[in-house]
Motif scaffolding. Structure first.
Motif, PDB file in Angstrom:
ATOM      1  N   GLN A  93     -20.408  65.200   4.864  1.00 46.86           N
ATOM      2  CA  GLN A  93     -21.642  64.251   4.218  1.00 46.86           C
ATOM      3  C   GLN A  93     -21.787  65.209   2.832  1.00 46.86           C
ATOM      4  O   GLN A  93     -22.646  64.053   2.013  1.00 46.86           O
ATOM      5  N   ALA A  94     -23.133  65.738   3.000  1.00 50.22           N
ATOM      6  CA  ALA A  94     -23.770  66.755   2.203  1.00 50.22           C
ATOM      7  C   ALA A  94     -22.936  67.162   1.517  1.00 50.22           C
ATOM      8  O   ALA A  94     -23.559  66.859   0.002  1.00 50.22           O
ATOM      9  N   GLN A  95     -22.048  67.643   1.765  1.00 49.49           N
ATOM     10  CA  GLN A  95     -21.431  68.018   0.056  1.00 49.49           C
ATOM     11  C   GLN A  95     -20.666  66.880  -0.628  1.00 49.49           C
ATOM     12  O   GLN A  95     -20.879  66.561  -1.743  1.00 49.49           O
ATOM     13  N   ALA A  96     -20.565  65.530  -0.056  1.00 45.00           N
ATOM     14  CA  ALA A  96     -20.164  64.167  -0.798  1.00 45.00           C
ATOM     15  C   ALA A  96     -21.504  63.924  -1.260  1.00 45.00           C
ATOM     16  O   ALA A  96     -21.263  63.275  -2.787  1.00 45.00           O
ATOM     17  N   SER A  97     -22.487  64.434  -1.110  1.00 49.36           N
ATOM     18  CA  SER A  97     -23.423  63.394  -1.353  1.00 49.36           C
ATOM     19  C   SER A  97     -23.983  64.537  -2.969  1.00 49.36           C
ATOM     20  O   SER A  97     -24.742  63.849  -3.541  1.00 49.36           O
ATOM     21  N   GLU A  98     -23.924  66.022  -2.351  1.00 43.59           N
ATOM     22  CA  GLU A  98     -23.833  66.156  -3.559  1.00 43.59           C
ATOM     23  C   GLU A  98     -23.491  66.360  -4.212  1.00 43.59           C
ATOM     24  O   GLU A  98     -23.837  66.303  -6.026  1.00 43.59           O
ATOM     25  N   LYS A  99     -22.238  65.591  -4.602  1.00 44.13           N
ATOM     26  CA  LYS A  99     -21.168  65.923  -5.624  1.00 44.13           C
ATOM     27  C   LYS A  99     -21.643  64.133  -6.261  1.00 44.13           C
ATOM     28  O   LYS A  99     -21.194  64.057  -7.606  1.00 44.13           O
ATOM     29  N   SER A 100     -21.998  63.464  -5.907  1.00 43.98           N
ATOM     30  CA  SER A 100     -22.040  61.789  -5.867  1.00 43.98           C
ATOM     31  C   SER A 100     -23.673  61.934  -7.399  1.00 43.98           C
ATOM     32  O   SER A 100     -23.287  61.134  -8.016  1.00 43.98           O
ATOM     33  N   SER A 101     -24.592  62.811  -6.410  1.00 43.18           N
ATOM     34  CA  SER A 101     -25.855  63.184  -7.335  1.00 43.18           C
ATOM     35  C   SER A 101     -25.104  64.175  -8.081  1.00 43.18           C
ATOM     36  O   SER A 101     -25.580  63.520  -9.870  1.00 43.18           O
ATOM     37  N   GLY A 102     -24.466  65.439  -8.324  1.00 41.91           N
ATOM     38  CA  GLY A 102     -23.717  65.721  -9.589  1.00 41.91           C
ATOM     39  C   GLY A 102     -23.161  64.783 -10.289  1.00 41.91           C
ATOM     40  O   GLY A 102     -22.951  64.714 -11.562  1.00 41.91           O
ATOM     41  N   ASP A 103     -22.526  63.896 -10.077  1.00 42.32           N
ATOM     42  CA  ASP A 103     -21.650  62.919 -11.139  1.00 42.32           C
ATOM     43  C   ASP A 103     -22.312  61.956 -11.782  1.00 42.32           C
ATOM     44  O   ASP A 103     -22.440  61.442 -12.450  1.00 42.32           O
ATOM     45  N   GLU A 104     -23.709  61.671 -10.892  1.00 41.73           N
ATOM     46  CA  GLU A 104     -25.128  61.117 -11.393  1.00 41.73           C
ATOM     47  C   GLU A 104     -25.496  61.778 -12.821  1.00 41.73           C
ATOM     48  O   GLU A 104     -25.510  60.898 -13.731  1.00 41.73           O
ATOM     49  N   ILE A 105     -25.365  62.813 -12.414  1.00 44.04           N
ATOM     50  CA  ILE A 105     -26.455  63.621 -13.727  1.00 44.04           C
ATOM     51  C   ILE A 105     -25.432  63.807 -14.978  1.00 44.04           C
ATOM     52  O   ILE A 105     -25.752  63.056 -16.119  1.00 44.04           O
ATOM     53  N   VAL A 106     -24.155  64.493 -14.438  1.00 37.89           N
ATOM     54  CA  VAL A 106     -23.082  63.997 -15.872  1.00 37.89           C
ATOM     55  C   VAL A 106     -23.012  63.065 -16.399  1.00 37.89           C
ATOM     56  O   VAL A 106     -23.494  62.364 -17.390  1.00 37.89           O
ATOM     57  N   LYS A 107     -22.985  61.866 -15.747  1.00 36.06           N
ATOM     58  CA  LYS A 107     -22.916  60.307 -16.027  1.00 36.06           C
ATOM     59  C   LYS A 107     -24.297  60.443 -17.129  1.00 36.06           C
ATOM     60  O   LYS A 107     -24.039  60.044 -18.312  1.00 36.06           O
ATOM     61  N   LYS A 108     -25.302  60.478 -16.807  1.00 40.19           N
ATOM     62  CA  LYS A 108     -26.450  60.553 -17.911  1.00 40.19           C
ATOM     63  C   LYS A 108     -26.921  61.281 -18.402  1.00 40.19           C
ATOM     64  O   LYS A 108     -27.671  60.370 -19.488  1.00 40.19           O
ATOM     65  N   ALA A 109     -26.235  62.161 -18.770  1.00 42.77           N
ATOM     66  CA  ALA A 109     -26.022  63.711 -19.720  1.00 42.77           C
ATOM     67  C   ALA A 109     -24.911  62.455 -20.619  1.00 42.77           C
ATOM     68  O   ALA A 109     -26.013  62.938 -21.882  1.00 42.77           O
ATOM     69  N   ASN A 110     -23.836  62.245 -20.279  1.00 44.10           N
ATOM     70  CA  ASN A 110     -23.311  62.065 -20.936  1.00 44.10           C
ATOM     71  C   ASN A 110     -24.072  61.094 -22.117  1.00 44.10           C
ATOM     72  O   ASN A 110     -23.336  60.652 -23.031  1.00 44.10           O
TER      73      ASN A 110
END
Length: 199
Positions: A25-42
């Motif tokens: 669950q923690a890894q999935a949460s980190e991945k989700s958070s990383g995806d959000e950062i990449v989307k915002k950056a893009n």
């Protein structure tokens, strides 16, 4: 005694499984958070004229590091403003070079953009005859210094002469590639650039 051993084994098994579940669950949460950062950056990069790339031109060895999306946006805005201002500064600098060149037969005009650890230089080598008429023009550009985390590639060059053929403008088009780390997320961007050298 066998019942107690079975219960303890079962309890340990549940403990291990629940621990793994929370880790997943923690890894999935980190991945989700990383995806959000990449989307915002893009999204921000697109707003300022940058394009997300997945390319061999992007360095993962050295990147521009930003601790927040806001810090990354300030960088993007500065890069955009620098591109706009560079054209105005170039025109003023080239006017003085143009006046001084009248006595020369061959002269190389330049425009430089400083990227922090490297310099992108655009060149126009101009040959004039004794009447001041342009007889030959060579146009090129290069990057010197360390080409990470910003790498430059020239794509095309051309020049135009004024109606009297005593001067003109060289145009250099290229692409800058940026290796970026935004809040721990590695991403790459490209941005088309145009440099002009008046002569």
């Amino acid at each position: 005694m066998k019942k107690v051993t079975t219960i303890i084994t079962f309890a340990l098994l549940l403990f291990v499984i629940s621990g793994l579940g929370s880790n997943v669950q923690a890894q999935a949460s980190e991945k989700s958070s990383g995806d959000e950062i990449v989307k915002k950056a893009n999204d921000l990069a697109e707003k300022y004229g940058f394009k997300a790339v997945s390319d061999e031109n992007i360095s993962t060895e050295a990147t521009l590091n930003f601790d927040s999306i806001e810090e990354f946006e300030v960088f993007l805005k500065t890069e955009q403003e620098k591109n706009n201002i560079s054209e105005e500064l170039n025109e003023v600098a080239q006017l003085s070079q143009k006046v001084m060149s009248l006595a020369n037969t061959t002269k190389t005009y330049t425009y430089k953009e400083y990227t922090g650890v490297s310099v992108i230089t655009s060149y126009a080598q101009v040959t004039r005859n004794s009447k001041g008429i342009v007889t030959n023009v060579n146009v090129w550009s290069d990057q010197s210094g360390i080409n990470v985390p910003i790498k430059y590639l020239e794509t095309t060059t051309f020049y135009t002469l004024n109606s009297s053929k005593t001067g003109g403008t060289a145009t250099i088009k290229g692409t800058k590639f940026y290796g970026v780390n935004v809040v721990g997320q590695e991403v790459g961007y490209s941005n088309p650039v145009t440099y002009t050298v008046s002569f």
